[in-house]
Design a protein around this motif. Structure first.
Motif, PDB file in Angstrom:
ATOM      1  N   LEU A   8       0.812  -1.217   0.000  1.00 53.13           N
ATOM      2  CA  LEU A   8       0.000   0.000   0.000  1.00 53.13           C
ATOM      3  C   LEU A   8       0.848   1.270   0.000  1.00 53.13           C
ATOM      4  O   LEU A   8       0.381   2.333  -0.430  1.00 53.13           O
ATOM      5  N   THR A   9       2.075   1.172   0.488  1.00 52.22           N
ATOM      6  CA  THR A   9       2.872   2.388   0.691  1.00 52.22           C
ATOM      7  C   THR A   9       4.151   2.444  -0.122  1.00 52.22           C
ATOM      8  O   THR A   9       4.806   3.491  -0.136  1.00 52.22           O
ATOM      9  N   THR A  10       4.507   1.360  -0.806  1.00 52.71           N
ATOM     10  CA  THR A  10       5.834   1.285  -1.418  1.00 52.71           C
ATOM     11  C   THR A  10       5.737   0.769  -2.852  1.00 52.71           C
ATOM     12  O   THR A  10       5.002  -0.194  -3.105  1.00 52.71           O
ATOM     13  N   PRO A  11       6.449   1.365  -3.805  1.00 53.50           N
ATOM     14  CA  PRO A  11       6.414   0.891  -5.192  1.00 53.50           C
ATOM     15  C   PRO A  11       6.968  -0.529  -5.317  1.00 53.50           C
ATOM     16  O   PRO A  11       7.920  -0.897  -4.623  1.00 53.50           O
ATOM     17  N   TYR A  12       6.369  -1.299  -6.212  1.00 58.54           N
ATOM     18  CA  TYR A  12       6.884  -2.629  -6.534  1.00 58.54           C
ATOM     19  C   TYR A  12       7.778  -2.493  -7.750  1.00 58.54           C
ATOM     20  O   TYR A  12       7.352  -1.989  -8.795  1.00 58.54           O
ATOM     21  N   VAL A  13       9.038  -2.914  -7.631  1.00 61.73           N
ATOM     22  CA  VAL A  13      10.037  -2.546  -8.641  1.00 61.73           C
ATOM     23  C   VAL A  13      10.103  -3.485  -9.842  1.00 61.73           C
ATOM     24  O   VAL A  13      10.642  -3.107 -10.880  1.00 61.73           O
ATOM     25  N   ARG A  14       9.583  -4.698  -9.713  1.00 63.86           N
ATOM     26  CA  ARG A  14       9.647  -5.627 -10.848  1.00 63.86           C
ATOM     27  C   ARG A  14       8.358  -5.524 -11.661  1.00 63.86           C
ATOM     28  O   ARG A  14       7.259  -5.645 -11.120  1.00 63.86           O
ATOM     29  N   GLU A  15       8.498  -5.341 -12.957  1.00 62.67           N
ATOM     30  CA  GLU A  15       7.333  -5.134 -13.812  1.00 62.67           C
ATOM     31  C   GLU A  15       6.480  -6.379 -13.973  1.00 62.67           C
ATOM     32  O   GLU A  15       5.265  -6.299 -14.076  1.00 62.67           O
ATOM     33  N   ILE A  42      13.673   1.299  -0.014  1.00 66.15           N
ATOM     34  CA  ILE A  42      13.544   2.427  -0.933  1.00 66.15           C
ATOM     35  C   ILE A  42      14.918   3.017  -1.255  1.00 66.15           C
ATOM     36  O   ILE A  42      15.217   3.368  -2.398  1.00 66.15           O
ATOM     37  N   LYS A  43      15.760   3.102  -0.242  1.00 68.33           N
ATOM     38  CA  LYS A  43      17.096   3.672  -0.431  1.00 68.33           C
ATOM     39  C   LYS A  43      17.941   2.826  -1.374  1.00 68.33           C
ATOM     40  O   LYS A  43      18.678   3.376  -2.214  1.00 68.33           O
ATOM     41  N   ARG A  44      17.816   1.493  -1.274  1.00 70.11           N
ATOM     42  CA  ARG A  44      18.659   0.612  -2.089  1.00 70.11           C
ATOM     43  C   ARG A  44      18.053   0.322  -3.463  1.00 70.11           C
ATOM     44  O   ARG A  44      18.750   0.433  -4.483  1.00 70.11           O
ATOM     45  N   ILE A  45      16.799  -0.087  -3.522  1.00 72.08           N
ATOM     46  CA  ILE A  45      16.222  -0.525  -4.806  1.00 72.08           C
ATOM     47  C   ILE A  45      14.988   0.292  -5.222  1.00 72.08           C
ATOM     48  O   ILE A  45      14.286  -0.076  -6.162  1.00 72.08           O
ATOM     49  N   GLU A  46      14.724   1.365  -4.479  1.00 72.97           N
ATOM     50  CA  GLU A  46      13.634   2.294  -4.796  1.00 72.97           C
ATOM     51  C   GLU A  46      12.250   1.647  -4.683  1.00 72.97           C
ATOM     52  O   GLU A  46      11.301   2.045  -5.351  1.00 72.97           O
ATOM     53  N   GLY A  47      12.147   0.628  -3.860  1.00 74.43           N
ATOM     54  CA  GLY A  47      10.853  -0.026  -3.676  1.00 74.43           C
ATOM     55  C   GLY A  47      11.009  -1.404  -3.044  1.00 74.43           C
ATOM     56  O   GLY A  47      11.953  -1.644  -2.282  1.00 74.43           O
ATOM     57  N   ILE A  48      10.101  -2.303  -3.404  1.00 76.31           N
ATOM     58  CA  ILE A  48      10.114  -3.645  -2.817  1.00 76.31           C
ATOM     59  C   ILE A  48      10.027  -4.712  -3.902  1.00 76.31           C
ATOM     60  O   ILE A  48       9.645  -4.449  -5.035  1.00 76.31           O
ATOM     61  N   THR A  49      10.406  -5.932  -3.506  1.00 83.58           N
ATOM     62  CA  THR A  49      10.200  -7.123  -4.332  1.00 83.58           C
ATOM     63  C   THR A  49       9.560  -8.176  -3.430  1.00 83.58           C
ATOM     64  O   THR A  49       9.415  -7.965  -2.218  1.00 83.58           O
ATOM     65  N   GLY A  50       9.224  -9.313  -4.004  1.00 80.73           N
ATOM     66  CA  GLY A  50       8.674 -10.392  -3.194  1.00 80.73           C
ATOM     67  C   GLY A  50       9.655 -10.853  -2.126  1.00 80.73           C
ATOM     68  O   GLY A  50       9.261 -11.166  -0.997  1.00 80.73           O
ATOM     69  N   ASP A  51      10.944 -10.872  -2.471  1.00 82.84           N
ATOM     70  CA  ASP A  51      11.961 -11.298  -1.507  1.00 82.84           C
ATOM     71  C   ASP A  51      12.063 -10.330  -0.333  1.00 82.84           C
ATOM     72  O   ASP A  51      12.171 -10.752   0.825  1.00 82.84           O
ATOM     73  N   THR A  52      12.043  -9.033  -0.613  1.00 85.90           N
ATOM     74  CA  THR A  52      12.152  -8.061   0.479  1.00 85.90           C
ATOM     75  C   THR A  52      10.912  -8.096   1.372  1.00 85.90           C
ATOM     76  O   THR A  52      11.016  -7.875   2.579  1.00 85.90           O
ATOM     77  N   VAL A  53       9.759  -8.378   0.790  1.00 88.72           N
ATOM     78  CA  VAL A  53       8.543  -8.513   1.601  1.00 88.72           C
ATOM     79  C   VAL A  53       8.679  -9.704   2.543  1.00 88.72           C
ATOM     80  O   VAL A  53       8.343  -9.629   3.732  1.00 88.72           O
TER      81      VAL A  53
END
Length: 246
Positions: free
Chosen positions: A153-160, A213-224
């Protein structure tokens, strides 16, 4: 009820068979049921702990920790290991970090992160049982599974093309926030102990989001997945430590 069965199948090893292939909308709505699945996991842990309460505490803590990992299929631990490897091996570079996360192999830092988190959870479960606070086991997986909702809800998902893309697009935002707020307040049953645990949980989640956000500008499934494991551990840690000071 299809979204509930999707959530139960995805988050646990329970033998759930879906009759049809889930749609993107159903996958998005399944997130609403993640905390409920967490309550089911926690309920099973609590039931087994009560059933085997006469065993030595160290043995019971090992059983509960092992059951916890087995019930989730190690899904979030895998995310933690991949994230740990990527964070160290990525050398601060976004693209390199994302590439390492895609690598299915687990490096030494990933293995070390798994050992540390499992040891911590074992020790915390041990003390939880020792302090006669086993009921708190029900809350921990539930709050852990609120983490995906808050991050999506609060963070961009970086993988298309990742699974998280459809989850983000079809996640009912208003209902998700309501559910998240209700579940996060569950530890207030323990009054001050619960409040301190909630504060620790939220601080850890905000900090992890900042790092992502600082490292990859958002989240991925792994970071979640990593955030679920780490926030659960912080929640347990703050609750257990508070037991000795309040």
């Amino acid at each position: 009820m299809t979204p509930f069965w999707i959530a139960l199948q995805f988050l646990t090893v329970l033998p759930i068979e879906l009759k049809t292939t889930p749609t993107a909308q159903q996958n998005g709505r399944a997130i609403l049921f993640y905390p409920l699945v967490g309550l089911i996991i926690g309920g099973i842990l609590f039931f087994i702990a009560c059933l085997l309460i006469k065993l030595p505490i160290v043995l019971l803590a090992i059983i509960i920790t092992t059951l916890w990992v087995w019930l989730t299929g190690g899904l979030h631990l895998d995310g933690l290991a991949d994230t740990a490897d990527a964070w160290v091996g990525g050398f601060g570079d976004k693209l390199r970090t994302l590439q390492i996360m895609k690598d299915p192999s687990c490096g030494p830092i990933g293995v070390l992160s798994l050992v540390i988190i499992c040891l911590l959870k074992f020790a915390l479960v041990y003390v939880l049982i020792e302090q006669h606070q086993m009921l708190f086991l029900i809350c921990v997986p539930a709050l852990g599974r609120v983490v995906p909702s808050i991050l999506f809800l609060t963070t961009p998902y970086v993988r298309e093309n990742g699974l998280g893309r459809s989850l983000t697009d079809y996640l009912p935002k208003t209902v998700s926030w309501i559910i998240a707020m209700i579940v996060v307040l569950l530890p207030l049953y323990w009054e001050w102990l619960g409040l301190i645990a909630i504060i620790g949980f939220l601080i850890s989640l905000v900090y992890l989001r900042h790092l992502f956000i600082k490292r990859i500008e958002g989240i991925t499934g792994d970071t979640v997945g990593a955030a679920i494991e780490l926030s659960e551990t912080v929640l347990l840690f703050t609750f257990v430590v508070s037991c000795f000071y309040l």
